[in-house]
Scaffold this motif. Structure first.
Motif, PDB file in Angstrom:
ATOM      1  N   GLN A 160       0.837  -1.199   0.000  1.00 37.00           N
ATOM      2  CA  GLN A 160       0.000   0.000   0.000  1.00 37.00           C
ATOM      3  C   GLN A 160       0.875   1.252   0.000  1.00 37.00           C
ATOM      4  O   GLN A 160       1.911   1.300   0.674  1.00 37.00           O
ATOM      5  N   PHE A 161       0.420   2.255  -0.754  1.00 31.59           N
ATOM      6  CA  PHE A 161       1.118   3.537  -0.813  1.00 31.59           C
ATOM      7  C   PHE A 161       0.100   4.656  -0.598  1.00 31.59           C
ATOM      8  O   PHE A 161      -0.990   4.633  -1.163  1.00 31.59           O
ATOM      9  N   GLN A 162       0.490   5.635   0.231  1.00 29.71           N
ATOM     10  CA  GLN A 162      -0.399   6.750   0.556  1.00 29.71           C
ATOM     11  C   GLN A 162       0.189   8.048   0.008  1.00 29.71           C
ATOM     12  O   GLN A 162       1.379   8.330   0.162  1.00 29.71           O
ATOM     13  N   ARG A 163      -0.671   8.837  -0.646  1.00 30.26           N
ATOM     14  CA  ARG A 163      -0.212  10.111  -1.216  1.00 30.26           C
ATOM     15  C   ARG A 163       0.031  11.107  -0.095  1.00 30.26           C
ATOM     16  O   ARG A 163      -0.848  11.359   0.747  1.00 30.26           O
ATOM     17  N   GLY A 167       5.134  13.110  -2.511  1.00 29.60           N
ATOM     18  CA  GLY A 167       5.240  11.820  -3.175  1.00 29.60           C
ATOM     19  C   GLY A 167       4.265  10.797  -2.616  1.00 29.60           C
ATOM     20  O   GLY A 167       3.175  11.145  -2.154  1.00 29.60           O
ATOM     21  N   TRP A 168       4.682   9.551  -2.667  1.00 34.03           N
ATOM     22  CA  TRP A 168       3.890   8.442  -2.140  1.00 34.03           C
ATOM     23  C   TRP A 168       4.700   7.743  -1.055  1.00 34.03           C
ATOM     24  O   TRP A 168       5.845   7.349  -1.287  1.00 34.03           O
ATOM     25  N   ALA A 169       4.103   7.581   0.124  1.00 31.37           N
ATOM     26  CA  ALA A 169       4.776   6.917   1.233  1.00 31.37           C
ATOM     27  C   ALA A 169       4.180   5.526   1.417  1.00 31.37           C
ATOM     28  O   ALA A 169       2.953   5.383   1.498  1.00 31.37           O
ATOM     29  N   LEU A 180       1.432  -3.579  17.613  1.00 30.57           N
ATOM     30  CA  LEU A 180       1.574  -3.347  16.179  1.00 30.57           C
ATOM     31  C   LEU A 180       0.770  -2.129  15.746  1.00 30.57           C
ATOM     32  O   LEU A 180      -0.327  -1.886  16.244  1.00 30.57           O
ATOM     33  N   ARG A 181       1.319  -1.377  14.797  1.00 28.89           N
ATOM     34  CA  ARG A 181       0.635  -0.189  14.301  1.00 28.89           C
ATOM     35  C   ARG A 181       1.019   0.054  12.847  1.00 28.89           C
ATOM     36  O   ARG A 181       2.070  -0.398  12.379  1.00 28.89           O
ATOM     37  N   ILE A 182       0.156   0.772  12.132  1.00 31.55           N
ATOM     38  CA  ILE A 182       0.431   1.175  10.757  1.00 31.55           C
ATOM     39  C   ILE A 182       1.143   2.523  10.761  1.00 31.55           C
ATOM     40  O   ILE A 182       0.722   3.464  11.435  1.00 31.55           O
ATOM     41  N   GLY A 183       2.233   2.602  10.011  1.00 32.79           N
ATOM     42  CA  GLY A 183       2.956   3.854   9.856  1.00 32.79           C
ATOM     43  C   GLY A 183       3.312   4.090   8.406  1.00 32.79           C
ATOM     44  O   GLY A 183       2.892   3.339   7.520  1.00 32.79           O
ATOM     45  N   LEU A 184       4.110   5.124   8.146  1.00 34.66           N
ATOM     46  CA  LEU A 184       4.505   5.478   6.790  1.00 34.66           C
ATOM     47  C   LEU A 184       6.018   5.464   6.659  1.00 34.66           C
ATOM     48  O   LEU A 184       6.734   5.983   7.527  1.00 34.66           O
ATOM     49  N   ALA A 185       6.501   4.868   5.577  1.00 40.05           N
ATOM     50  CA  ALA A 185       7.918   4.915   5.247  1.00 40.05           C
ATOM     51  C   ALA A 185       8.234   6.245   4.558  1.00 40.05           C
ATOM     52  O   ALA A 185       7.320   7.002   4.204  1.00 40.05           O
ATOM     53  N   PRO A 186       9.511   6.558   4.330  1.00 36.99           N
ATOM     54  CA  PRO A 186       9.853   7.799   3.617  1.00 36.99           C
ATOM     55  C   PRO A 186       9.228   7.834   2.226  1.00 36.99           C
ATOM     56  O   PRO A 186       9.097   6.799   1.567  1.00 36.99           O
ATOM     57  N   PRO A 187       8.833   9.013   1.754  1.00 35.44           N
ATOM     58  CA  PRO A 187       8.166   9.123   0.449  1.00 35.44           C
ATOM     59  C   PRO A 187       9.055   8.681  -0.711  1.00 35.44           C
ATOM     60  O   PRO A 187      10.283   8.802  -0.665  1.00 35.44           O
ATOM     61  N   VAL A 188       8.401   8.156  -1.755  1.00 33.37           N
ATOM     62  CA  VAL A 188       9.077   7.784  -2.996  1.00 33.37           C
ATOM     63  C   VAL A 188       8.244   8.322  -4.157  1.00 33.37           C
ATOM     64  O   VAL A 188       7.091   8.715  -3.986  1.00 33.37           O
ATOM     65  N   ASP A 189       8.844   8.327  -5.337  1.00 27.55           N
ATOM     66  CA  ASP A 189       8.111   8.740  -6.534  1.00 27.55           C
ATOM     67  C   ASP A 189       7.424   7.533  -7.149  1.00 27.55           C
ATOM     68  O   ASP A 189       8.040   6.481  -7.345  1.00 27.55           O
ATOM     69  N   LEU A 190       6.121   7.670  -7.453  1.00 30.18           N
ATOM     70  CA  LEU A 190       5.390   6.648  -8.187  1.00 30.18           C
ATOM     71  C   LEU A 190       4.774   7.292  -9.420  1.00 30.18           C
ATOM     72  O   LEU A 190       4.317   8.437  -9.359  1.00 30.18           O
ATOM     73  N   PRO A 191       4.738   6.568 -10.533  1.00 34.82           N
ATOM     74  CA  PRO A 191       4.205   7.148 -11.776  1.00 34.82           C
ATOM     75  C   PRO A 191       2.687   7.125 -11.827  1.00 34.82           C
ATOM     76  O   PRO A 191       2.080   6.537 -12.719  1.00 34.82           O
ATOM     77  N   VAL A 199      -4.974   6.279  -0.968  1.00 33.93           N
ATOM     78  CA  VAL A 199      -4.224   5.038  -0.788  1.00 33.93           C
ATOM     79  C   VAL A 199      -4.417   4.178  -2.028  1.00 33.93           C
ATOM     80  O   VAL A 199      -5.542   3.993  -2.495  1.00 33.93           O
ATOM     81  N   VAL A 200      -3.313   3.678  -2.572  1.00 32.93           N
ATOM     82  CA  VAL A 200      -3.382   2.744  -3.696  1.00 32.93           C
ATOM     83  C   VAL A 200      -2.698   1.444  -3.286  1.00 32.93           C
ATOM     84  O   VAL A 200      -1.821   1.432  -2.417  1.00 32.93           O
ATOM     85  N   GLU A 201      -3.126   0.365  -3.900  1.00 25.34           N
ATOM     86  CA  GLU A 201      -2.605  -0.963  -3.558  1.00 25.34           C
ATOM     87  C   GLU A 201      -1.989  -1.605  -4.792  1.00 25.34           C
ATOM     88  O   GLU A 201      -2.515  -1.475  -5.896  1.00 25.34           O
ATOM     89  N   ASP A 202      -0.889  -2.298  -4.571  1.00 27.93           N
ATOM     90  CA  ASP A 202      -0.172  -2.954  -5.665  1.00 27.93           C
ATOM     91  C   ASP A 202      -0.005  -4.424  -5.317  1.00 27.93           C
ATOM     92  O   ASP A 202       0.548  -4.766  -4.273  1.00 27.93           O
TER      93      ASP A 202
END
Length: 352
Positions: A160-163, A167-169, A180-191, A199-202
């Motif tokens: 999962q990636f959140q805008r 960018g997208w984290a 346990l908890r949900i958090g965000l990683a550092p942002p990245v570029d997604l096309p 939130v988008v799922e891959d």
């Protein structure tokens, strides 16, 4: 903490937060504590009920659709009759019975089940007798492939990636004061485009699997029907857990609840098209079953004494039940007749 929750916490402390995909993989398939390794989750005594467990109508119509495709393609023999994620084997059992209507079909079929759970493999053998059990679709025999995948792709791990502002984290599973908890990683570029908070799922695993299935059908012939809940180019957090027929938070009970995410049919269709097959648009499960004669079959079962046949028909086909939530999509070789129920609904590359 459950045993698996302890294992997950220790891994996070050692190597950092887990992707949602890695978390799902551990919860569902850990060899000692994973959900599918330790239980039979199907039916009223389990955590959820799938369409084959509701009525034999579902599996019979799936089998008849595949049988017609087999006939349309010249009765190839031998061929593989396959199902990934076959649960108790109920769907395959009903399909096999229905396909006996075509002389020679079952005799030519090599039944293959893609199943990684040792417990469920034994359940399937108890019902079906000797079958070919495989770990992965890449192990399928090199021959025509006729397959139904029902509620298989929804259980595959997703990332999962959140805008966010820059960018997208990626959404990850880490540790907080309460566990346990949900958090965000550092942002990245997604096309891709999106609004803040989207939130988008891959599901890379799903794309790889459908690519392998489609490539086999393109080269050897056959057909595949994919039935699952989901949509087209979806946006939103669909990561969910079900235990004892009730929803709960996916982080609450690792290994004790079924974890799924809605299927995005768009990337699956695009991958199949790239592999060289015809692909249908997803249609409502209810519409597809009704087009194959589900109501007539239900009435005949009711006349024969099945008092629950008409209620089961409603649950499988009505828009307020499973009929619209679940979609069906088919793939078949280029130049071959379409799978029954999908004939006027071909996709093209620019549709995906």
């Amino acid at each position: 903490m459950t045993a698996l929750k302890d294992i997950i916490a220790q891994r996070i402390r050692a190597t950092g937060p887990l992707t949602i995909a890695d978390y799902m993989e551990l919860c569902l398939l850990h060899p000692q504590h994973g959900y599918y390794a330790t239980r039979d989750p199907f039916g009223r005594e389990g955590d959820f009920i799938t369409a084959p467990e509701i009525s034999q109508i579902f599996g019979e119509l799936c089998g008849l659709a595949l049988m017609q495709s087999w006939l349309d393609q010249g009765r190839p023999a031998p061929f593989t009759l396959a199902e990934p994620g076959p649960g108790r084997g109920t769907l395959m059992n009903d399909m096999r019975r229905a396909m006996r209507a075509a002389p020679g079909a079952i005799e030519a079929a090599q039944i293959a089940l893609i199943e990684r759970s040792p417990h469920l493999r034994q359940v399937q053998r108890d019902l079906l007798g000797p079958v070919l059990h495989l770990e992965d679709v890449t192990e399928l025999p090199d021959q025509p492939l006729f397959m139904v995948a029902n509620e298989f792709f929804d259980a595959l791990p997703v990332r999962q990636f959140q805008r966010v502002e820059n960018g997208w984290a990626e959404r990850v599973v880490g540790l907080g004061e309460q566990g346990l908890r949900i958090g965000l990683a550092p942002p990245v570029d997604l096309p891709r485009q999106g609004r803040i908070g989207d939130v988008v799922e891959d599901c890379a695993a799903g794309v790889a699997i459908i690519s392998a299935i489609a490539a086999r059908i393109a080269a050897q012939g056959g057909a595949a029907i994919i039935i699952d809940y989901g949509g087209w180019n979806g946006v939103g957090d669909t990561f969910q857990a079900v235990r004892n027929h009730r929803s709960e938070h996916p982080l609450d009970n690792p290994g004790e609840a079924d974890l799924t995410a809605h299927v995005d049919f768009a990337p699956l269709a695009a991958a199949a098209l790239r592999a060289g097959v015809e692909v249908s648009r997803p249609i409502h499960q209810g519409d597809w079953l009704m087009s194959l004669g589900a109501e007539t079959r239900a009435r005949r079962l009711a006349e024969a004494g099945d008092t629950g046949a008409m209620a089961a028909l409603r649950r499988l086909t009505h828009g307020d039940e499973m009929g619209h939530l679940f979609k069906a999509m088919a793939i078949w070789p280029r130049g071959a007749p379409a799978v029954p129920g999908f004939d006027a609904l071909r996709l093209h590359a620019n549709d995906t």
